[in-house]
Design an enzyme around this catalytic site. Structure first.
Site, PDB file in Angstrom:
ATOM      1  N   GLY A 109     -18.439  28.342   6.106  1.00  0.00           N
ATOM      2  CA  GLY A 109     -18.818  27.763   4.622  1.00  0.00           C
ATOM      3  C   GLY A 109     -20.094  27.688   4.328  1.00  0.00           C
ATOM      4  O   GLY A 109     -20.721  27.615   3.409  1.00  0.00           O
ATOM      5  N   ALA A 112     -17.867  24.447   7.409  1.00  0.00           N
ATOM      6  CA  ALA A 112     -16.840  23.320   6.993  1.00  0.00           C
ATOM      7  C   ALA A 112     -16.893  22.377   8.420  1.00  0.00           C
ATOM      8  O   ALA A 112     -17.058  22.875   9.072  1.00  0.00           O
ATOM      9  CB  ALA A 112     -15.554  23.803   6.496  1.00  0.00           C
ATOM     10  N   GLU A 143     -21.138  31.013   3.269  1.00  0.00           N
ATOM     11  CA  GLU A 143     -20.721  31.107   1.961  1.00  0.00           C
ATOM     12  C   GLU A 143     -21.569  30.124   1.066  1.00  0.00           C
ATOM     13  O   GLU A 143     -21.798  30.575  -0.025  1.00  0.00           O
ATOM     14  CB  GLU A 143     -19.380  30.423   1.864  1.00  0.00           C
ATOM     15  CG  GLU A 143     -18.113  31.346   2.563  1.00  0.00           C
ATOM     16  CD  GLU A 143     -16.811  30.748   2.924  1.00  0.00           C
ATOM     17  OE1 GLU A 143     -16.600  29.898   3.478  1.00  0.00           O
ATOM     18  OE2 GLU A 143     -15.949  31.425   2.136  1.00  0.00           O
ATOM     19  N   GLU A 194     -14.352  32.363  10.746  1.00  0.00           N
ATOM     20  CA  GLU A 194     -13.193  31.567  10.405  1.00  0.00           C
ATOM     21  C   GLU A 194     -11.739  32.016  11.367  1.00  0.00           C
ATOM     22  O   GLU A 194     -11.063  31.351  11.517  1.00  0.00           O
ATOM     23  CB  GLU A 194     -12.874  31.259   8.790  1.00  0.00           C
ATOM     24  CG  GLU A 194     -13.534  30.561   8.171  1.00  0.00           C
ATOM     25  CD  GLU A 194     -14.972  31.113   7.762  1.00  0.00           C
ATOM     26  OE1 GLU A 194     -15.222  32.053   8.345  1.00  0.00           O
ATOM     27  OE2 GLU A 194     -15.621  30.796   6.905  1.00  0.00           O
TER      28      GLU A 194
HETATM   29  N1  3HC Z   1     -17.289  21.143  12.406  1.00  0.00           N
HETATM   30  C1  3HC Z   1     -17.375  20.030  13.302  1.00  0.00           C
HETATM   31  N2  3HC Z   1     -17.818  19.874  14.438  1.00  0.00           N
HETATM   32  C2  3HC Z   1     -18.450  20.930  14.674  1.00  0.00           C
HETATM   33  C3  3HC Z   1     -18.456  22.161  14.070  1.00  0.00           C
HETATM   34  C4  3HC Z   1     -17.856  22.030  12.824  1.00  0.00           C
HETATM   35  N3  3HC Z   1     -17.925  23.256  12.005  1.00  0.00           N
HETATM   36  N4  3HC Z   1     -19.386  23.174  14.569  1.00  0.00           N
HETATM   37  C5  3HC Z   1     -19.704  22.448  15.753  1.00  0.00           C
HETATM   38  N5  3HC Z   1     -19.180  21.267  15.800  1.00  0.00           N
HETATM   39  C6  3HC Z   1     -19.424  20.102  17.125  1.00  0.00           C
HETATM   40  C7  3HC Z   1     -18.876  20.631  18.215  1.00  0.00           C
HETATM   41  O1  3HC Z   1     -17.522  20.168  18.193  1.00  0.00           O
HETATM   42  C8  3HC Z   1     -20.039  19.792  19.178  1.00  0.00           C
HETATM   43  O2  3HC Z   1     -19.270  18.508  19.151  1.00  0.00           O
HETATM   44  P1  3HC Z   1     -19.683  17.582  20.559  1.00  0.00           P
HETATM   45  O3  3HC Z   1     -21.161  17.793  20.891  1.00  0.00           O
HETATM   46  O4  3HC Z   1     -19.165  16.242  20.029  1.00  0.00           O
HETATM   47  O5  3HC Z   1     -18.853  18.239  21.653  1.00  0.00           O
HETATM   48  C9  3HC Z   1     -21.175  20.061  18.522  1.00  0.00           C
HETATM   49  O6  3HC Z   1     -20.860  20.288  17.072  1.00  0.00           O
HETATM   50  C10 3HC Z   1     -22.108  21.156  18.708  1.00  0.00           C
HETATM   51  O7  3HC Z   1     -21.275  22.302  19.146  1.00  0.00           O
HETATM   52  P2  3HC Z   1     -21.448  23.009  20.169  1.00  0.00           P
HETATM   53  O8  3HC Z   1     -21.427  22.547  21.595  1.00  0.00           O
HETATM   54  O9  3HC Z   1     -20.701  24.411  19.966  1.00  0.00           O
HETATM   55  O10 3HC Z   1     -23.020  23.603  19.904  1.00  0.00           O
HETATM   56  P3  3HC Z   1     -23.515  25.243  20.021  1.00  0.00           P
HETATM   57  O11 3HC Z   1     -25.305  24.972  19.920  1.00  0.00           O
HETATM   58  O12 3HC Z   1     -23.249  25.476  21.549  1.00  0.00           O
HETATM   59  O13 3HC Z   1     -23.205  26.157  19.209  1.00  0.00           O
HETATM   60  C11 3HC Z   1     -22.365  26.812  16.827  1.00  0.00           C
HETATM   61  C12 3HC Z   1     -23.353  25.886  17.771  1.00  0.00           C
HETATM   62  C13 3HC Z   1     -22.613  28.124  17.090  1.00  0.00           C
HETATM   63  C14 3HC Z   1     -22.675  26.532  15.348  1.00  0.00           C
HETATM   64  C15 3HC Z   1     -20.950  26.359  17.268  1.00  0.00           C
HETATM   65  O14 3HC Z   1     -20.659  24.904  17.448  1.00  0.00           O
HETATM   66  C16 3HC Z   1     -20.001  26.960  16.365  1.00  0.00           C
HETATM   67  O15 3HC Z   1     -19.712  28.162  16.470  1.00  0.00           O
HETATM   68  N6  3HC Z   1     -19.232  26.367  15.495  1.00  0.00           N
HETATM   69  C17 3HC Z   1     -18.183  26.407  14.588  1.00  0.00           C
HETATM   70  C18 3HC Z   1     -18.626  27.336  13.530  1.00  0.00           C
HETATM   71  C19 3HC Z   1     -17.434  27.741  12.732  1.00  0.00           C
HETATM   72  O16 3HC Z   1     -16.475  28.099  13.115  1.00  0.00           O
HETATM   73  N7  3HC Z   1     -17.686  27.620  11.171  1.00  0.00           N
HETATM   74  C20 3HC Z   1     -16.586  28.062  10.421  1.00  0.00           C
HETATM   75  C21 3HC Z   1     -16.010  26.539  10.148  1.00  0.00           C
HETATM   76  S1  3HC Z   1     -14.282  27.094   9.282  1.00  0.00           S
HETATM   77  C22 3HC Z   1     -15.109  27.085   7.741  1.00  0.00           C
HETATM   78  O17 3HC Z   1     -16.293  27.127   7.427  1.00  0.00           O
HETATM   79  C23 3HC Z   1     -14.284  27.112   6.403  1.00  0.00           C
HETATM   80  C24 3HC Z   1     -14.760  27.572   5.140  1.00  0.00           C
HETATM   81  O18 3HC Z   1     -14.848  29.009   5.004  1.00  0.00           O
HETATM   82  C25 3HC Z   1     -14.191  27.043   3.968  1.00  0.00           C
END
Ligand code: 3HC
Ligand code: NAI
Length: 699
Positions: free
Chosen positions: A101, A62, A104, A124
């Protein structure tokens, strides 16, 4: 249809392509785009639909920036229903990381194929959340309850090959052209008349878990994730997957997701997610600042820190030369590195041949002449300014032009060290935390003359060795250790005022700190602080100040290493135990100092220990030592095990309200004296304006 999502027919296969850099997060436009495309595909000539992504990854979840704001339609569950209810097979084509997400979305598809390097996961929980779009209902239906519980409560991803074994991926693609292979796979499915596999239709065998399984899981999670609620709610969702039909399970999941997404715990953890990424950015350094190449490193001093630092570089294939005063010290240090790697091998976390490969990268010398070719030197000798200056003067002569010369000093003046060389622009502080090969934080200390490319290189190399970097300007103790002064002081003052060491530590451990301040003192060695205090001339002349620490050290109780400090320690297990002797000593000292002891609440313990941290953090901000308050939070979460679920000291202060923090500090000022409890000017200003630290920065 939106332009971040495109839909085209390639032969008889409809292809939905998502292109929302950097990580294809499921922002509203993406959700809408997928929904529109799936709807359109129902009516066209396609026989199957492939969902694939451009860029470095499949959907990584998400869009976290949307949480905490009013929801925008369509919601993810609606998009997933459209995918799952499609009358034509939908196939997810996964590369990079399909997370949250994003994973998912793929679980709502009828089939999932992935390239071998892909990873899937539900992280998450690391944001204080649970998968809110069916992850808790679909994963146990495919992978079983136990595997689902482990995957979702840990938040750790699994690689495509393991995911296939778990049933979460149907096909691991052998070729390198994912889309071409996915199209071929989709074609085969159509040709063979493969059914529309809907995970929702699978029922979980109730006998797959033993009676009492969920009660035990709840207890285990409570222990593992002290003070956090997300893990408990995940157990409830998985229990619902077993007990309820799919629709009811999804309702339960939604309800608990909504509870978590509005919780302070998740707000704090999301804050840290973005703070960590922000900290890597230096405000006045252009993103295209050139960097220097680091192919070989030297470390001066193979003690506690030097050994761990060497491992960080060897772990990423960078050769390291260790420099020591004599071969005895060198061999002792190299022996410890060997032992540390052996323990990791014994635990099954490192293959033996990898250990040998890493050890081969670490060589030793007692000759400064042997480091003329290194690109980076990290000095980690005793904490003594004169010795460090002497060593930097030697490095200036021994090292090639352009080499970066860094110090791991905890407290000393990086500018004074730089002035001992003829190249102050090449000097920087790289402050690791102990154990250096384990702790995630690196404080990068920018001297007055540190060159931009030296800073940019240091931040980059920090990331390469797996660290989270935060920038500090030069001051005594930099960000982290400078703030720690008041925290340790109050922990000891509280003893004289009537607490036992156990009460102080357990209040802070309940708050979420990995270890209370007194137990931490015992671990680090009480003699370290004792010696540091003796070397200082700026401390107030107050017999109460660090009284118990001083008394204990002078009795030979230096902490864990002598078997006793604020606590006594079981010689075999190192388990900490309260010591009645210390409790009597504290009472006697309080009496000598004329302090009337009283009962002190947990709330007061927390306020007295944490508010000095926050107050000093505010000074660090107003002096420009830290770039932003969120950097301070990063330092504390990754360097001092401050609970992520509280978001670091500055975020916590914003949550409590700066006016409340300010008022309390003033109350303590009246009770315990001006010299320790003077609110910083910034705290005073923000409290009066009703603002937060975060708002001050965005002014
Ligand atoms: N939403 C918004 N921005 C995000 C994001 C997300 N899910 N994931 C990454 N970003 C942004 C980061 O803030 C960063 O922004 P910046 O360049 O302005 O600083 C940019 O994307 C790049 O991210 P990373 O520096 O972390 O890039 P990496 O290549 O090192 O890592 C990744 C990539 C493994 C995908 C890592 O970003 C990550 O772990 N992201 C989060 C994944 C996550 O937690 N997903 C679950 C979200 S909650 C959800 O999905 C709820 C659902 O169940 C309903
Ligand atoms: P240590 O005492 O374990 O090791 C220092 C090593 O330096 C010894 O092996 C010593 O023989 C060697 N040494 C001394 N003079 C030398 C010289 N001229 N040339 C080469 N080697 C020399 O010390 P520790 O704990 O590793 O600390 C090192 C530095 O790291 C200090 O500046 C300390 O403040 C800092 N630091 C320490 C942390 C800790 O928790 N121990 C945490 C973060 C930083």
């Amino acid at each position: 249809m939106t332009n971040v999502v495109t839909y085209t027919l390639q032969g008889t296969i409809g292809v939905i392509k998502i292109n929302n850099p950097p990580v294809n997060a499921l922002a509203q436009v993406v959700r809408q785009g997928i929904l529109d495309a799936v709807t359109a595909a129902q009516k066209d000539a396609s026989e199957a639909i492939v969902i694939a992504c451009e860029g470095r990854t499949f959907i990584a979840g998400a869009d976290i920036t949307e949480f905490g704001k009013p929801p925008k339609a369509p919601g993810l569950p609606e998009v997933l229903s459209a995918i799952e209810n499609s009358t034509k097979p939908v196939i997810a084509a996964i590369h990079g990381t399909a997370l949250g997400g994003g994973f998912e979305v793929s679980l709502a598809c009828h089939y999932r194929c992935a390239i071998a390097s892909a990873q899937v996961g539900l992280p998450e929980v690391k944001l204080g959340l649970l998968p809110g779009a069916g992850g808790t209902q679909r994963v146990p239906r495919v992978a079983g309850v136990k595997a689902a519980l482990e995957m979702i409560t840990s938040g750790n991803p699994v690689d495509a090959i393991s995911a296939k074994k778990m049933g979460l991926i149907d096909e691991v693609i052998a070729g390198s052209d994912l889309l071409a292979c996915a199209l071929a796979y989709a074609g085969d499915l159509v040709e063979s008349g493969a059914p529309l596999k809907r995970i929702r239709d699978i029922t979980i065998d109730p006998a797959s878990v033993e009676p009492g399984f969920f009660d035990k899981a709840r207890k285990d999670q409570a222990k593992r994730a002290r003070g956090q609620i997300a893990q408990d709610r995940i157990v409830s969702c998985i229990e619902a997957a077993l007990a309820l039909p799919m629709d009811k399970g999804l309702e339960r999941e939604r309800e608990l997701f909504k509870e978590l997404v509005t919780s302070p715990e998740s707000a704090a953890m999301r804050h840290i997610f973005f703070a960590e990424r922000q900290a890597a950015k230096i405000k006045d350094l252009p993103a295209d600042t050139p960097t220097r190449s680091i192919k070989k490193v030297a470390i001066i001093g193979v003690g506690t820190m030097g050994g761990g630092i060497a491992m960080c570089f060897a772990n990423v294939d960078i050769p390291v030369v260790m420099v020591e005063v004599n071969s005895e010290a060198l061999n002792r240090g190299l022996g410890i590195i060997n032992k540390n790697y052996s323990i990791t091998v014994q635990k099954g976390k490192l293959p033996a041949e990898q250990m040998q490969k890493r050890l081969d990268l670490i060589t030793g010398t007692t000759d400064y002449g042997a480091i003329g070719d290194v690109d980076l030197v990290i000095e980690a000798v005793f904490e003594n300014l004169e010795l460090k200056k002497e060593i930097f003067a030697r490095l200036d002569k021994a090292c090639k032009p352009g080499a970066i010369l860094a110090t791991n000093t905890s407290y000393q003046d990086v500018d004074a060290i730089a002035a001992a060389t003829g190249r102050p622009q090449d000097i920087v502080g790289i402050h690791f935390f102990s154990p250096a090969n384990v702790m995630t934080l690196l404080e990068v200390v920018r001297g007055a003359k540190t060159a931009n490319d030296v800073l940019a290189t240091t931040m980059l190399i920090g990331k390469k060795i797996g660290k989270v970097c935060a920038l500090s300007r030069v001051c005594y103790g930099f960000i982290g250790n400078r703030m720690l002064g008041g925290y340790g002081r109050e922990a000891q003052m509280l003893l004289l005022d009537g607490c036992t060491p156990e009460q102080v530590d357990s209040a802070l451990e309940k708050f979420g700190m990995a270890m209370g301040p007194l137990a931490m003192g015992d671990l680090a060695g009480l003699d370290v602080g004792y010696k540091a205090r003796q070397a200082r001339t700026d401390l107030p002349d107050d017999p109460k100040l660090f009284r118990m620490g001083t008394v204990l050290v002078e009795m030979g109780r230096h902490g864990q290493k002598t078997g006793a400090g604020f606590y006594k320690y079981d010689p075999a297990t190192r388990a900490r135990m309260s010591d009645p002797e210390v409790e009597s000593l504290i009472k006697a000292e309080a009496k000598n100092l004329g302090i009337e002891q009283r009962r002190i609440s947990e709330q007061e313990i927390i306020e007295r220990c944490l508010y000095p941290l926050i107050n000093e953090g505010a000074r660090i901000l107003e002096e420009g030592i830290a770039q932003r308050s969120s950097d301070i939070d990063v330092v504390y979460v990754y360097g001092y095990a401050f609970p992520t679920a509280k978001g670091g000291p500055m975020h916590y202060a914003d949550h409590v309200g700066l006016k409340n923090v300010y008022d309390k500090i003033n109350e303590f000022r009246g009770r315990y004296g001006e010299q320790y409890w003077k609110p910083s000017a910034l705290l005073e200003k923000l409290a009066a304006q009703g603002k937060t630290f975060a708002e001050w920065e965005s002014d």
